[in-house]
Design a protein around this motif. Structure first.
Motif, mmCIF file in Angstrom:
data_model
loop_
_atom_site.group_PDB
_atom_site.id
_atom_site.type_symbol
_atom_site.label_atom_id
_atom_site.label_comp_id
_atom_site.label_asym_id
_atom_site.label_seq_id
_atom_site.Cartn_x
_atom_site.Cartn_y
_atom_site.Cartn_z
ATOM 1 N N LYS A 144 25.744 26.791 -16.647
ATOM 2 C CA LYS A 144 27.067 26.220 -16.358
ATOM 3 C C LYS A 144 27.841 27.076 -15.358
ATOM 4 C CE LYS A 144 27.380 23.799 -20.777
ATOM 5 N NZ LYS A 144 28.168 23.568 -22.020
ATOM 6 N N ILE A 145 27.167 27.444 -14.292
ATOM 7 C CA ILE A 145 27.797 28.232 -13.246
ATOM 8 C C ILE A 145 28.512 27.302 -12.279
ATOM 9 C CG2 ILE A 145 27.438 29.906 -11.406
ATOM 10 C CD1 ILE A 145 26.805 30.960 -14.220
ATOM 11 N N GLN A 146 29.818 27.468 -12.179
ATOM 12 C CA GLN A 146 30.607 26.678 -11.254
ATOM 13 C C GLN A 146 31.128 27.507 -10.086
ATOM 14 O OE1 GLN A 146 30.832 23.383 -11.534
ATOM 15 N NE2 GLN A 146 29.573 23.522 -13.380
ATOM 16 N N ASP B 94 31.711 33.091 -12.431
ATOM 17 C CA ASP B 94 30.948 32.730 -13.633
ATOM 18 C C ASP B 94 29.683 33.568 -13.754
ATOM 19 O OD1 ASP B 94 32.784 30.787 -14.350
ATOM 20 O OD2 ASP B 94 31.692 29.162 -13.373
ATOM 21 N N ASP C 47 30.605 36.812 -15.231
ATOM 22 C CA ASP C 47 30.970 36.638 -16.638
ATOM 23 C C ASP C 47 29.761 36.385 -17.537
ATOM 24 O OD1 ASP C 47 33.594 36.911 -15.846
ATOM 25 O OD2 ASP C 47 34.010 34.752 -15.818
ATOM 26 N N ARG C 48 28.675 35.867 -16.995
ATOM 27 C CA ARG C 48 27.483 35.563 -17.790
ATOM 28 C C ARG C 48 26.458 36.698 -17.730
ATOM 29 N NH1 ARG C 48 30.653 31.658 -17.724
ATOM 30 N NH2 ARG C 48 30.100 29.456 -17.443
ATOM 31 N N GLU D 155 26.132 32.009 -21.739
ATOM 32 C CA GLU D 155 27.284 31.104 -21.634
ATOM 33 C C GLU D 155 27.677 30.589 -23.002
ATOM 34 O OE1 GLU D 155 29.518 27.566 -21.676
ATOM 35 O OE2 GLU D 155 27.345 27.511 -22.077
#
Length: 502
Positions: free
Chosen positions: A389-391, A395, A398-399, A290
């Protein structure tokens, strides 16, 4: 000479296949051996005669590390009693003399690359794994530097088709940064890092400072991300800034579930995948991907299927235990009145003859003596996805997906699962790399891997487009992600220009 002439006259399946392709073939994993007398001159330059002696001792033990050498020196009873794991043995394709010499002679490998069906290969010197996994500071640093300098020099004349990786030690972020900078000065464009560093458990080391055997077994693995002893972000960022993408070949043999004293294959199967998974999860959950989204790491020799599996499990777990979802398991959210009422109506046969105790009912529901242990103080102690910071589910993609590339050997059929878009919640394919692993025992014939991968297309296991992604698109994307000029002046650039002109 007649034998050699006959060998050179053969046309391989791989060469025939490559002649029909309109894109370059990039092999991300060929292992090489070194001519040790020439390497010793470099070792003496950086480590002196003492390190040369250590290196010679290593070669005399057939390249075994200290733990493996112990196994050979122990009796069967000692191996069992001390739980000495059965180490690798006969790791090279010795019967195939032509191939064994090929991976030791840069000029011959360069000459035979066409026969292998390969336009460009990234090389992993077998010796590179020895120093970066050493706990001896002097040996690790001096031998790593010598090996990097040696390989940069001997492969320089063949840079249009071959590039060796730089070995990068990571006992501390600073030593990794310094070796990355030195590697760039040598002209090295890719790097090999350890998958973890063994560190002593402080409480054990302090209590038993003289017991080396106990401390050898009482260690923890630092995966450079979650719970690490150091902040490795400066190292990750340096690799991005220098345009040197990273890779790992580290395994998990000798770990608790891979500690058979008698069976190498028991210890070996899937051990690379286990070690790679631990590293990748540490970087994910530690928030590294992240904070540094440009970071790229190739996780080799492990197959690609595990990358798809972990991606799927990350989503499954997040949707049940991520962020606010985890609060549904919070003991404080229990409806005590409802629970007690249900016990009054349906539990009378359980507490018949006993006085109904409401607190015992609540404790019985959780199966523990007390619920107070669940009261964590920090958000990250409750939400395991906080540092990453996974919402949202996106995400996680993306990570994970842009950062990690998964090396897949030519005959590894688990690639079918990795490239099945229905195998993960996103309906998209992860990044798998053609990694032949040539130079090791699982490739008895150097000219077969590319053809074996194409066999999967002919059998309908993967598509022709999957094949192109494996051998060209994904490797090209990985190496140019932080260094657009990675293939400048190489056969890959030459072939792409010729194809465009045509």
């Amino acid at each position: 000479m007649t034998i050699l002439k006959d060998l050179k006259a053969k046309q391989s399946r791989a060469a025939q296949l490559r002649s029909q392709l309109d894109f370059p073939v990039i092999d991300t994993d060929i292992h090489t051996n070194a001519y040790s007398p020439a390497l010793e001159d470099y070792i003496a330059q950086y480590g002196g005669s003492r390190v040369v002696d250590v290196f010679r001792s290593h070669l005399k033990s057939n390249g075994l590390n200290a733990l493996a050498a112990e196994w050979y020196n122990a009796s069967p009873e000692e191996r069992q009693n001390r739980r000495l794991f059965r180490p690798p043995f006969w790791a090279l394709p010795s019967e195939n003399t032509y191939d064994l010499a090929t991976v030791a002679l840069p000029g011959l490998l360069y000459e035979r690359l066409e026969e292998l069906g390969t336009d460009y290969a990234v090389l992993y010197p077998n010796l590179a794994l020895f120093p970066i996994n050493s706990s001896n500071d002097d040996l690790r640093l001096s031998l790593t530097r010598a090996i990097n300098h040696f390989h940069a020099d001997i492969y320089k004349p063949y840079a249009d088709r071959l590039t060796p990786v730089a070995a990068i030690p990571l006992n501390t972020p600073q030593e990794g940064i310094e070796e990355l900078e030195f590697a760039q000065k040598l002209g090295l464009k890719a790097a090999l890092i350890p998958g973890a560093v063994r560190r002593p458990i402080q409480a054990v080391a302090e209590k038993y400072p003289e017991d080396s055997d106990l401390r050898r077994y009482a260690y923890w693995l630092d995966f450079f991300g979650i719970d690490s002893e150091y902040d490795y972000d400066p190292f990750w960022q340096k690799s991005v800034d220098l345009g040197i993408n990273l890779s790992t070949h580290s395994g998990s043999q000798s770990w608790v579930a891979r500690n058979s004293p008698s069976n190498y294959m028991f210890n070996h199967i899937n051990h690379f995948a286990d070690a790679s998974e631990a590293l990748a999860k540490a970087l994910f959950f530690g928030g590294v991907t992240e904070r540094i989204p440009q970071l790229r790491i190739a996780l080799l020799e492990a197959g690609a299927a595990w990358g798809q599996n972990v991606l799927t499990h990350l989503v499954d777990r997040f949707e049940k235990r991520g962020n606010e979802h985890v609060q549904q398991y919070n003991p404080e959210r229990l409806n005590r009145e409802l629970a007690i009422e249900l016990y009054r109506q349906y539990g009378h046969t359980l507490y018949q003859g006993r006085e109904l105790n409401e607190q015992e009912i609540i404790e019985s529901l959780f199966g523990v003596a007390s619920t107070s242990r669940f009261q964590a103080q920090k958000p990250e102690e409750i939400n395991d996805f906080a540092l990453a910071k996974i919402q949202t589910k996106q995400d996680i993609w993306d990570r994970w997906v842009p950062n990690f590339y998964f090396g897949n050997e030519a005959d590894d059929r688990t690639i079918v699962g990795a490239l099945n878009p229905k195998g993960n919640p996103f309906g998209q394919k992860i990044n798998a790399l053609y990694s032949s692993d040539s130079g090791h025992w699982d490739v008895p014939e150097l000219t077969e891997p590319l053809a074996e991968t194409w066999d999967l297309v002919q059998e309908g296991a993967i598509t022709a487009e999957d094949f192109k992604s494996l051998v060209f698109t994904n490797p090209y994307q990985f190496y140019t992600a932080n260094n657009p000029d990675f293939f400048k002046g190489t056969q890959v650039e030459h072939k792409l220009k010729n194809n465009q002109a045509a």
